[in-house]
Write a protein that holds these residues in place. Structure first.
Motif, PDB file in Angstrom:
ATOM      1  N   TRP A 113     -13.393   5.636 -60.834  1.00 29.39           N
ATOM      2  CA  TRP A 113     -12.320   5.591 -59.849  1.00 29.39           C
ATOM      3  C   TRP A 113     -12.476   6.787 -58.929  1.00 29.39           C
ATOM      4  N   GLN A 134     -12.382  -3.587 -61.534  1.00 26.34           N
ATOM      5  CA  GLN A 134     -13.534  -2.896 -60.949  1.00 26.34           C
ATOM      6  C   GLN A 134     -14.470  -3.868 -60.245  1.00 26.34           C
ATOM      7  N   PHE A 153      -9.329  -4.245 -66.759  1.00 33.49           N
ATOM      8  CA  PHE A 153      -9.849  -3.139 -65.950  1.00 33.49           C
ATOM      9  C   PHE A 153     -11.260  -3.420 -65.441  1.00 33.49           C
ATOM     10  N   LEU A 174      -6.107   1.022 -61.491  1.00 31.54           N
ATOM     11  CA  LEU A 174      -6.032   0.884 -62.927  1.00 31.54           C
ATOM     12  C   LEU A 174      -4.771   1.634 -63.338  1.00 31.54           C
ATOM     13  N   HIS A 223      -7.040  -4.613 -72.354  1.00 28.79           N
ATOM     14  CA  HIS A 223      -7.133  -3.634 -71.275  1.00 28.79           C
ATOM     15  C   HIS A 223      -8.542  -3.626 -70.677  1.00 28.79           C
ATOM     16  N   LEU A 254     -12.504   4.512 -70.686  1.00 28.03           N
ATOM     17  CA  LEU A 254     -12.820   3.891 -69.396  1.00 28.03           C
ATOM     18  C   LEU A 254     -14.201   4.322 -68.912  1.00 28.03           C
TER      19      LEU A 254
END
Length: 276
Positions: free
Chosen positions: A72, A31, A27, A11, A23, A65
């Motif tokens: 992450w 994922q 993203f 990302l 976005h 996020l």
């Protein structure tokens, strides 16, 4: 799609504004693809735009996020990696692949951020500063362009958009892009150079991003070849647009994730809106 457990994605938001729906969609797809491959994700904080990057945006993008349920495993911040970019730039200089450029500040600023095909993609450069002999020393306070081969086709197969073909060169009337900025006189790399150096350092196997960056991928392929770096696979998502058909950008505050969160929308409602 890569199915190896060695799948590595990333990302790569920039802290120059609040994240928006576009976005979120990109993203979340990143994922999904990482999870489906049993792989991992990096978060890369692309904070090299020193004029617009803000600490509060860096905090906000991580919070947003996490709210989306995106996780992450490792992080990287570009402002910590200036020596790596300089090393790569010195390699390009030693190989005679770049030359000094004295063109306008507007052109140079356009190379700092990720370009967008439908609005401000770096224009085809006409070679005004090209010289017969390439640069052989990396000088301070100088801007540099990567010299492409005129009329060379750059081809790749995108996992979402299919086969792609771009022609590079300084013939404006028949080229998709020309010699492009890789280094600024303030000692910072362009988006294109920083991106390929970081993707290699992170061992990225697949890049998921928007289709406004297809042409950037062609430029980055040339840099990867010149630097002897591996090339990941690419998956360029469809762009999200507003009701007027305009690509979403950080100026669309009403569609920022922060604004939507404060309005009370749930993640499930957001995902349904994004058709994910």
């Amino acid at each position: 799609m890569t199915t190896s457990s060695k799948y590595v994605g990333r990302l790569a938001p920039s802290p120059t504004g609040l994240l928006h729906l576009g976005h979120a969609r990109t993203f979340l797809i990143a994922q999904q693809r990482a999870h489906a491959a049993g792989g991992k994700l990096w978060l890369r904080d692309e904070d090299l735009d020193l004029q617009r990057a803000r600490a509060e945006y860096a905090v906000a993008m991580r919070e947003d996020l996490h709210w989306l349920g995106i996780t992450w495993q490792q992080e990287m911040r570009q402002s910590d990696r200036l020596p790596a970019y300089r090393t790569a730039m010195q390699q390009l200089v030693a190989a005679g692949r770049v030359y000094k450029c004295s063109c306008s500040r507007k052109d140079l600023l356009s190379a700092m951020a990720a370009p967008h095909e439908d609005s401000d993609d770096e224009p085809v450069y006409n070679g005004r500063c090209r010289v017969a002999d390439p640069a052989h020393l990396l000088e301070e306070n100088a801007n540099y362009r990567f010299r492409v081969n005129d009329d060379e086709p750059v081809e790749f197969v995108d996992l979402a958009a299919g086969p792609q073909r771009f022609i590079c060169g300084c013939a404006v009337e028949r080229s998709d892009f020309g010699d492009f900025l890789v280094w600024r006189k303030d000692g910072l790399p362009s988006y294109q150079l920083a991106c390929v150096v970081d993707d290699a350092a992170m061992h990225i196997t697949e890049v998921v991003r928007g289709r406004d960056l297809l042409k950037s991928t062609a430029r980055q392929l040339l840099l990867q070849r010149a630097l002897g770096l591996t090339t990941p696979q690419y998956f360029h998502c469809e762009l999200m647009r507003d009701d007027n058909g305009i690509r979403l950008a950080k100026r669309h505050d009403a569609l920022s994730l922060r604004t939507l969160r404060l309005s009370g929308i749930s993640v499930a409602e957001l995902r349904a809106r994004l058709e994910l």
